[in-house]
Design a protein around this motif. Structure first.
Motif, mmCIF file in Angstrom:
data_model
loop_
_atom_site.group_PDB
_atom_site.id
_atom_site.type_symbol
_atom_site.label_atom_id
_atom_site.label_comp_id
_atom_site.label_asym_id
_atom_site.label_seq_id
_atom_site.Cartn_x
_atom_site.Cartn_y
_atom_site.Cartn_z
ATOM 1 N N LEU A 12 0.857 -1.190 0.000
ATOM 2 C CA LEU A 12 0.000 0.000 0.000
ATOM 3 C C LEU A 12 0.886 1.230 0.000
ATOM 4 O O LEU A 12 1.850 1.301 0.773
ATOM 5 N N THR A 13 0.549 2.170 -0.850
ATOM 6 C CA THR A 13 1.377 3.370 -0.969
ATOM 7 C C THR A 13 0.488 4.611 -0.982
ATOM 8 O O THR A 13 -0.708 4.546 -1.282
ATOM 9 N N GLN A 14 1.103 5.720 -0.657
ATOM 10 C CA GLN A 14 0.414 6.998 -0.830
ATOM 11 C C GLN A 14 1.442 8.053 -1.208
ATOM 12 O O GLN A 14 2.630 7.918 -0.909
ATOM 13 N N ASN A 15 0.971 9.074 -1.865
ATOM 14 C CA ASN A 15 1.810 10.228 -2.158
ATOM 15 C C ASN A 15 1.938 11.019 -0.853
ATOM 16 O O ASN A 15 0.936 11.501 -0.315
ATOM 17 N N ASN A 16 3.153 11.152 -0.360
ATOM 18 C CA ASN A 16 3.347 11.798 0.936
ATOM 19 C C ASN A 16 3.317 13.318 0.873
ATOM 20 O O ASN A 16 3.454 13.984 1.902
ATOM 21 N N ASN A 17 3.186 13.854 -0.308
ATOM 22 C CA ASN A 17 3.152 15.312 -0.443
ATOM 23 C C ASN A 17 2.085 15.663 -1.475
ATOM 24 O O ASN A 17 2.317 15.619 -2.679
ATOM 25 N N GLN A 18 0.892 15.966 -0.981
ATOM 26 C CA GLN A 18 -0.241 16.168 -1.883
ATOM 27 C C GLN A 18 -0.660 17.642 -1.874
ATOM 28 O O GLN A 18 -1.140 18.152 -0.866
ATOM 29 N N MET A 19 -0.457 18.274 -2.979
ATOM 30 C CA MET A 19 -0.827 19.683 -3.145
ATOM 31 C C MET A 19 -1.974 19.743 -4.149
ATOM 32 O O MET A 19 -1.871 19.216 -5.253
ATOM 33 N N VAL A 20 -3.052 20.378 -3.747
ATOM 34 C CA VAL A 20 -4.250 20.412 -4.592
ATOM 35 C C VAL A 20 -4.690 21.849 -4.818
ATOM 36 O O VAL A 20 -4.748 22.645 -3.870
ATOM 37 N N ASN A 21 -4.988 22.178 -6.034
ATOM 38 C CA ASN A 21 -5.581 23.474 -6.384
ATOM 39 C C ASN A 21 -6.974 23.225 -6.957
ATOM 40 O O ASN A 21 -7.128 22.394 -7.853
ATOM 41 N N PHE A 22 -7.923 23.927 -6.439
ATOM 42 C CA PHE A 22 -9.290 23.782 -6.957
ATOM 43 C C PHE A 22 -9.877 25.186 -7.098
ATOM 44 O O PHE A 22 -9.947 25.942 -6.118
ATOM 45 N N ALA A 23 -10.249 25.544 -8.304
ATOM 46 C CA ALA A 23 -10.839 26.857 -8.560
ATOM 47 C C ALA A 23 -12.200 26.662 -9.207
ATOM 48 O O ALA A 23 -12.361 25.782 -10.070
ATOM 49 N N PHE A 24 -13.157 27.420 -8.773
ATOM 50 C CA PHE A 24 -14.466 27.295 -9.410
ATOM 51 C C PHE A 24 -15.184 28.635 -9.456
ATOM 52 O O PHE A 24 -15.018 29.491 -8.583
ATOM 53 N N LEU A 25 -15.937 28.766 -10.488
ATOM 54 C CA LEU A 25 -16.700 29.981 -10.755
ATOM 55 C C LEU A 25 -18.168 29.614 -10.777
ATOM 56 O O LEU A 25 -18.559 28.628 -11.418
ATOM 57 N N SER A 26 -18.961 30.389 -10.061
ATOM 58 C CA SER A 26 -20.387 30.059 -10.040
ATOM 59 C C SER A 26 -21.208 31.331 -9.998
ATOM 60 O O SER A 26 -20.708 32.408 -9.660
ATOM 61 N N VAL A 27 -22.455 31.200 -10.367
ATOM 62 C CA VAL A 27 -23.384 32.316 -10.257
ATOM 63 C C VAL A 27 -24.431 31.978 -9.212
ATOM 64 O O VAL A 27 -24.740 30.802 -8.972
ATOM 65 N N LEU A 28 -24.911 33.011 -8.547
ATOM 66 C CA LEU A 28 -25.957 32.833 -7.547
ATOM 67 C C LEU A 28 -27.156 33.663 -7.955
ATOM 68 O O LEU A 28 -27.033 34.874 -8.206
#
Lengths: 712, 320
Positions: free
Chosen positions: A692-708
């Motif tokens: 079993l393995t995992q990435n020990n350094n996880q960097m995530v970018n999440f950008a989202f645009l929405s209208v209300l």
């Protein structure tokens, strides 16, 4: 195909269609109502729709949302609330995270004060954060196949998902009565990490016959557990709500149904003969079980400052899932366990103010959990001496518990809005059972003494400081014996049974030096001292926990405010055990000081630079460290377990711009960083070759645009 | 296949954007934000609640204490005969209404500068909300610690933060600072995703169970989601039957499976050092099996109990 299915889950067309229909309703019903009061005082509905891009594959950020794979995702939330003011009839539809895999939908239709019903749906994924690399086949089934020798495999992603549907209904009845009904059905499917293993002699050792031996490496196989089960919870209650008397009586039922009774792996290592991992089959999975409870609870206000409450309940829990045919069972054990636990609960409390400045509060609780499961001779083989010369009785081991807790607290008003509080709590536990692999005592008692000084009313400073001392003690520990009746090891007082003395101090203060600044300080510290078995010194010895936090909120203006906080948590456990026989024939006593240290800081800023623009930023950083300080008492040898260190940080930014009063655009950005040196699975390889393995350094970018879009 | 997936990924948000644009185009423009009629010659008229005229004459959305949003809530649903008036909670406000510059406060207030006792403030809520899930408020830890209903709940707003699954933990963390840190640990419940929240397990208004559990015991509360652990089994692991929290910290841990401490250290807090049970932690050699991977559960897989009735070997060691 798998990817395709996932995308479908991200955006089920049915939900899109449903929301389009619902959101279309106001177009024909709201009309040109220009009443400004309505805008300020009538329920408002909002729909939020958009799209985002996840820029990185990850395992932790999307563990419970499904946001794991780089790519586009839909943003879709609805909060629709409509009310008929003439009748008081509400119509609410709440949809949250509809574009993700952890979506919730809740529909409510009610006539306030008359009747109402709610239908809700919830979906909760859980992705195993470690990737499995395995040659085991049949994952997710009850008959996985395990390679007989170490085999290189392929990556596999284990996950489970819960989907629940609930329904509840309430109806007000004449005479201040209200009827409640509720039902929930939850399906859980998927697979999780599981396995089998045994310590075995090594072939290279002379005289190897495959028997388990203390220093053997052993054989361990990866056997993923298939999950396919249903939980149902249902009930009904009739409530009475009078001015002084309130009552609630009814029924509460639960049922668990596992569609997988047995795990029957094939293949596997045969090294070790009758002790080999492959011999550990079939494997029992969780049995079906259910419970049924009748209850009555209530409260009565004897006077404006005197109130009593109570609850009585009787619960019968049963487990009568059939044993699978074909198992090698002892004669006379029957077709199922016949498990039955009857629990009686009686609780009552009283609060009163006998004097203007004195309030008292008492509480008594009795719980008797009587395990009436029949005791049968399940395993005659267990009576034979094992490799260590021990034997066991082969009986099943139902356990009953009886718990009595009582509390008394007095609260006296002092000058300057101070209050002095003193309390005594007592907890008594009786347990049935025997001393087998662990120590046992039939009874434990714990006494708590508490003193507190509190100030709740002040323009500038409120707070509390308290001291709590508790002592746990109990009946004599039973003597552990071997199958031949000789005294066995009697060295450990189990953590929940051991004598314990605990001192705890708490301090919390809220300080508002100026109107725009608020500061909060919280500190608590506790110290535990455990008693050991006579002459042993092993087991838990000392413990401590320390938490301190500092929070500050500053309001720069109506349009700008900021909050910052710092928290630190430290726990420490000092315990000892004794090594198995070493080459030198010495059983070494060794101790460990387990330290867990968590440090977190956070900051949040919200700003409204203009009437149309609102922005915010939220930052949080945490560092968690585990230290394993092992020391050998008699010899200078010591095993070293490296420190574990994990950092988690999160930055969330948003900006919302109102194009019109009822139409806005929102831009969100999330930066999520998980970093660890976790060694739990590093260096571990199952006998079948699985890792079993995992990435020990996880960097995530999440950008989202929405209208209300909002409307009334 | 990959192309189809990509088209779908792009097309679905695009379709939704189109639908939204359509909805926006079709829906009527919002009402203008015209000022409320504030002709001083008119006698105060009730705007939302019965008799609220003397309050809403001053407390509109432009005042320091805007209150009209209560009309958006269940407290503003006047068709329900139980709906309170302003004075139901705040008391008769004659002195406040008549005092110059409103220096005298209403009979009962709920803000930071309130001089009313917590008990008095809460009595306004309990006058109606005493039964049901709040039956055990009296005598509960929060009641005894001078927690006001308004410490957690906001009454005059459409969205009560503590009743929103996304924001409820923030409210609880105002006092329970330790939890703020625990929920972000590597092994955790999905609290920050809003899938498990404080009130799923705890009833902050008090209960007959310990630690304000929503059910009558800690275990019964855990079973609402983890019913497979209930048993009873042929072979029970005693602490499992007694209290899940002996081994687990549900708020978050650095050890897998929400265990309070890693294997073998956790197991050694109870188990006699018979043979291999007493080994120290190590990442190498034979005893690494007690520390790495699932630790002691590499072999003792059925640690929550085993329902295996077979007569083969000593099954009470939870190996299958």
């Amino acid at each position: 195909m798998f990817t395709n299915a996932l995308n479908y889950k991200k955006f089920p067309p049915a939900i899109v269609l449903l929301t389009c229909i619902v959101t279309a309703v106001p177009a024909h019903s709201s009309g040109a109502d220009a009443d400004p009061l309505k805008e300020l005082s009538k329920p408002r509905s909002v729909v939020n729709i958009g799209a985002g891009q996840l820029f990185n594959d990850n395992a932790r950020f999307g563990q419970y949302t499904g946001l794991r794979n780089e790519g586009p995702y839909g943003i879709f939330n609805v909060d629709i609330a409509k009310r008929n003011d003439d009748t008081g009839t509400w119509f609410k539809l709440l949809g949250r995270n509809l574009g993700f895999q952890n979506r919730d939908v809740r529909f409510e239709h009610s006539k306030q004060g008359k009747w109402g019903y709610v239908i809700d749906y919830s979906q909760t994924p859980r992705y195993e954060p470690f990737t499995v690399n395995t040659a085991v086949s049949g994952i997710g089934t009850t008959d996985p196949h395990v390679p007989t020798t170490r085999t290189t495999g392929n990556p596999a992603q284990l996950s489970t998902e819960r989907q629940s549907i609930g329904f509840s209904f309430n109806q007000f009845l004449p005479g201040n009565l209200e009827l409640h009904l509720h039902f929930r059905n939850e399906e859980k499917d998927g697979e999780r990490i599981f396995g089998r293993g045994n310590r075995l002699g090594e072939p290279r050792l002379s005289g190897f016959d495959g028997r388990p031996s203390p220093r053997a490496v052993g054989g361990y196989e990866f056997i993923p557990e298939p999950i396919n089960s249903t939980i149902r919870i249902f009930g009904a209650s009739l409530d009475y709500a009078g001015k002084d008397l309130q009552l609630s009586g009814g029924y509460y039922g639960t049922m668990y149904n596992n569609k997988n009774a047995l795990l029957t792996p094939t293949g596997g290592s045969t090294v070790g003969g009758i002790f080999s991992p492959s011999q550990y089959a079939p494997i029992a999975l969780a049995p079906d079980n259910e419970s049924h409870q009748g209850f009555l609870s209530g409260g009565y206000s004897f006077a404006p400052t005197t109130r009593g409450t109570f609850k009585v309940a009787y619960t019968r829990a049963t487990q009568t899932d059939s044993f699978s045919p074909g198992l090698l069972t002892a004669p006379g054990i029957g077709a199922n366990l016949g498990g039955r636990i009857d629990t009686v609960l009686a609780q009552t409390g009283l609060t009163a103010r006998p004097l203007q400045k004195l309030s008292i509060n008492t509480n008594f609780r009795f719980e008797d959990r009587d395990d009436k499961t029949p005791v049968r001779f399940y395993n005659p083989m267990a009576t034979l001496h094992d490799l260590n010369g021990n034997s066991w009785n082969g009986l099943n081991n139902p356990r009953s518990f009886r718990t009595i807790t009582s509390k008394f607290e007095a609260n006296y008003a002092l000058p300057h809005n101070f209050r002095l509080i003193g309390g005594i709590d007592y907890e008594h536990r009786d347990r049935t059972g025997t001393a087998t692999n662990t120590g046992h005592r039939f009874r434990t008692d714990e006494l708590f003494y508490r003193a507190e000084l509190r100030r709740s009313l002040s323009d500038t400073i409120t707070g509390t400081i308290s001291y709590i001392h508790s002592d746990r003690f109990g009946s004599s520990f039973l003597t552990n014996t071997t199958g031949s009746g000789a005294p066995f090891f009697n060295l450990i007082a189990p953590s929940n049974l051991a004598d314990r003395s605990r001192d705890k101090v708490r301090f919390m203060a809220n300080w508002d030096p100026i109107d725009s600044l608020s500061i909060q300080v919280a500190i608590d510290e506790s110290i535990d001292d455990y008693g050991q078995r006579p002459g042993s010194g092993l087991g838990l010895r000392k413990g401590s926990a320390r938490n301190y936090s500092l929070d500050a909120t500053y309001i720069f203006s109506e349009r700008l405010q900021a909050t910052a906080w710092f928290s630190r948590n430290e726990t420490h456990v000092d315990q000892a055990s004794r090594n198995p026989i070493t080459d030198g024939g010495i059983r070494e006593i060794w101790g460990t000081n387990l330290h867990n240290i968590g440090t977190s800081v956070g900051m949040e800023v919200t700003a409204k630079p203009t009437d149309k623009l609102e922005t915010g930023a939220n930052f949080m950083f945490s560092d968690y460290t585990d230290k394993f300080n092992q020391k050998v008492t008699l010899e200078p040898q010591v095993n070293i377990v490296p420190n574990l260190s994990t950092q988690y940080s999160s930055l969330r930014l948003f900006a919302r711009y109102d194009i019109r009063k009822n139409l806005g655009v929102r831009l969100d950005y999330i930066l999520d960083h998980f970093k660890t040196n976790e060694w739990t699975w590093t260096g571990w390889r199952y006998t079948d070759g699985t890792t079993l393995t995992q990435n020990n350094n996880q960097m995530v970018n999440f950008a989202f645009l929405s209208v209300l879009y909002s409307w009334q | 296949m990959l192309t189809i997936i990509k088209i779908r990924q792009i097309a679905v948000p695009g379709l939704l954007a189109f639908i939204l644009a359509f909805i926006i185009a079709v829906l009527p423009q919002p009402v203008s934000s015209a000022e409320l009629d504030d002709d001083d010659d008119d006698p105060p008229q009730d705007l939302i609640l019965r008799g609220d005229g003397k309050c809403t004459a001053c407390h509109d959305e432009n005042s320091d204490n805007p209150i009209l949003a209560i009309g958006k809530t269940k407290h503003g649903t006047t068709a329900d005969h139980r709906t309170p008036t302003c004075t139901s909670c705040h008391g008769e406000g004659g002195s406040h209404e008549d005092s110059p510059d409103k220096a005298l406060m209403p009979q009962r207030t709920f803000g930071k500068k309130s001089v009313n006792s917590i008990e008095d403030r809460n009595s306004a809520c309990l006058a109606c909300h005493q039964g049901g899930k709040r039956m055990h408020w009296s005598g509960s830890t929060h009641a005894n610690r001078d927690v006001a209903c308004t410490s957690c709940h906001t009454i005059h707003t459409e969205q009560d933060k503590v009743r929103n699954r996304n924001t409820q933990p923030e409210v609880c963390f105002n006092c329970h600072k330790e939890m703020r840190q625990l929920i972000n640990r590597p092994y955790r419940h999905p609290i920050r995703e809003g899938k498990v929240i404080c009130s799923d397990c705890h009833n902050p208004h008090g209960s007959a169970g310990p630690s304000k559990m929503v059910r009558d015991s800690i275990n019964d509360t855990c079973y609402t989601c983890h019913m497979e652990k209930r048993g009873p089994f042929v072979y029970n692991h005693p602490p499992v039957q007694e209290n899940c929290a002996i081994c687990h910290n549900p708020h978050g841990t650095t050890a897998p499976n929400l265990l309070r401490t890693r294997s073998p250290f956790l197991c050694q807090q109870c188990h006699e050092p018979n043979t291999h049970q007493g080994s120290s932690g190590t990442l190498t050699g034979a005893y690494a099996r007690n520390t790495l991977a699932r630790g002691c559960a590499n072999c003792h897989t059925q640690v929550h109990g085993s329902n295996m009735p077979e007569n083969i070997r000593n099954e009470s060691v939870f190996q299958r």
